[in-house]
Design an enzyme around this catalytic site. Sequence first.
Site, PDB file in Angstrom:
ATOM      1  N   TYR B 148       0.780  -1.097  -0.058  1.00  0.00           N
ATOM      2  CA  TYR B 148      -0.083   0.023   0.193  1.00  0.00           C
ATOM      3  C   TYR B 148       1.096   1.091   0.022  1.00  0.00           C
ATOM      4  O   TYR B 148       0.516   2.243  -0.778  1.00  0.00           O
ATOM      5  CB  TYR B 148      -0.959  -0.178   1.036  1.00  0.00           C
ATOM      6  CG  TYR B 148      -1.880   1.094   1.150  1.00  0.00           C
ATOM      7  CD1 TYR B 148      -3.156   1.062   0.639  1.00  0.00           C
ATOM      8  CD2 TYR B 148      -1.839   2.169   1.949  1.00  0.00           C
ATOM      9  CE1 TYR B 148      -4.203   2.183   0.766  1.00  0.00           C
ATOM     10  CE2 TYR B 148      -2.720   3.256   2.054  1.00  0.00           C
ATOM     11  CZ  TYR B 148      -3.787   3.216   1.470  1.00  0.00           C
ATOM     12  OH  TYR B 148      -4.897   4.193   1.375  1.00  0.00           O
ATOM     13  N   LYS B 152       1.230   3.998  -2.786  1.00  0.00           N
ATOM     14  CA  LYS B 152       0.727   5.359  -2.505  1.00  0.00           C
ATOM     15  C   LYS B 152       2.219   6.287  -2.809  1.00  0.00           C
ATOM     16  O   LYS B 152       1.832   7.707  -3.139  1.00  0.00           O
ATOM     17  CB  LYS B 152       0.315   5.610  -1.123  1.00  0.00           C
ATOM     18  CG  LYS B 152      -1.053   5.035  -1.052  1.00  0.00           C
ATOM     19  CD  LYS B 152      -2.249   5.381  -1.992  1.00  0.00           C
ATOM     20  CE  LYS B 152      -3.677   5.050  -1.621  1.00  0.00           C
ATOM     21  NZ  LYS B 152      -4.670   5.741  -2.250  1.00  0.00           N
TER      22      LYS B 152
END
Lengths: 235, 250
Positions: B148, B152
Site C-alpha cells: 500500500y 501510494k
Amino acid sequence: MTSSDTPSVAVITGAASGIGKACGEVMRQAGWRTAGIDLNASGTDMSLRADVSDRVAVASAVDQVIDRFGQIDLLVTAAGYYEEGIDVTDITLQQWDRMLSVILGGTVNCCAAVLPHMLSRGTGRIVAISSELALAGSATDLHYVAAKGAVLGFVKSLAMEVAETDIRVNAVAPGPTDTPLLAPDSLWREDDYLATLPLGRLVRPEEIAAAVYYLATEGSMYCGEVLSPNAGAVI
Amino acid sequence: MRREVALVTGAAQGLGRATALRLAADGFSVAVNDIVDDGRLTELAEQVGGIAVPADISDPAAGPAIVARVTEELGPVYVLVANAAAMAMSPLLEARPQEWWHQIDVNLSGHFRVIQAVIPGMRAQGHGRIVIISSGWGVIGHPNATAYAASKAGLIALTKGLGRELGPQGILTNAVAPSFIDTEQLRVDADDAGISLDEMRQRYRELIPVRRLASPDDIAAAVAFLAGPGSSAVIGQVLQPNGGVTRTRA
C-alpha cells in the site's frame, strides 16, 4: 468558524501591497472584516500603520483591533521585503539583522500579540507567508532565504504547541509572484527563468490569497503544513 | 454553459463518495466509478445528477472504457479524482505475492491507465485537473503495509512527474495525502484489532497532533480546492490535511 451574524475578523500584515493586499481583498469579498498592519495605509476596514519588527507597536495595533472588532479569527503575516543580487560575502550585518527582524521577528511579534486572544477563545487560524526559496534554496539573496526558512521552522513548532486547541498554524510558500516586491529588473522576471517553470509564468497575488482563504476556511486538519502555490518552482 | 465534468474513482463510499457530493455541490457534472455497483453507485449517481461507471480499474481495458463512456454521456473529463484503492495488511514475508501486487495493480497501475485515458480529452480542451489521492503512509511508510505504501508513494512520484510533464499544457496534477479518516474503514480496522469502533477512534486520535480524525468532508474540501479556480498556481504538490501526522515530509 464563520457564524452568520458575526463576521470573522482577519488581521493581515503587509496589507498595503502585493500578497497582503490581495489577501485583504479576498477576505473582504468573502464578508470578513479586515485589519491591515503595514508601514503604509492599506485598503482594509481598519488600516493600522506600524513596523512589524517593533514588538510594542504590533501589540498596540492588535489591541486596537480587539477594541474595535472584539476578536481575531485569522492572522496572515505577509509583511516583508526582498533584496537580491548580493553575494553572500557582501551581505552586511545591518542587512542581515534588518531582514531577520522584519520577516522572522515580524512573524513572531504578530503571533505573540494575536495568540492570547485566540487561546482565550480556543480557536483561530494563523497563516505565515514564507517562500519557495526557503524550500529550494537560492543564490544572492541568502539573508531573505534564511529568514523565510526560519519562518517555516517557527510555524511547524508553533503549530504543534497549540495543536490540541482549534488554533491552526500553517504556511504558504509562494513561488515568484508578480508584486512590487519583485523589482522591474528582478532576475525572477526574466524570460529565461520563467521558461523553467512548468506554468511558464509568475504567480499572481490572488493565487496566493486563494490558498490563504482555503486554509482559513477549510483548513482545520492542516497542522504545520506548507502550501505551495508556486507555478511549479518547487515540486 | 455546460458544466465541467469530474470523474471520481472508488466513489461508492468513504471519501470518494464525499468528494463526489462536494464536487457536485461545487457545480461539476460528476461521474462515479467503483469496482462494482451494488446499488450504492447508482444511488449516488442519481443524487449528484451524474452517471455511474462501474469497472475494475485493475483491468487494463477499464480505464479507456470508463473515460469513453463519460466523455460520450457527459463530455470530456476536466477533473479526474484518482481515489480507488485496494489495501491488505501483512508483514512483507507473509504477504502472498498475488495480494501484494494487486494493491500496486489497482492503486498505481490502474490509475496510470485511467490517467492515460483522460489526457487526450484534457489536451484537446487545453486544460484539466488531475487530483490523486495518495496517503500519509505513502509519505512516511507504515509497518505491514509495504504494498500500500509503495503504491501510494508511487502515486506521489507520478503526481510530481505529471505535474512537470503536463503543466505546460495547462493540465495541473496534484495529490492529497490523508492519514486517519473517519470512514467505514475504521470498522474494518477495529474488527482486525478486536476492539470497539470508539476504542479504535481513540487509538487513532492519540496518533494525531490535533487529536481529531479527519472527516471525509475535510478531504473532499482539499480535492475541491485542487479542482477549483483558487489553485491555478498549485502544481505537483502533495496536500496533507492530516492533523499534523506527517507535517510536510513530502
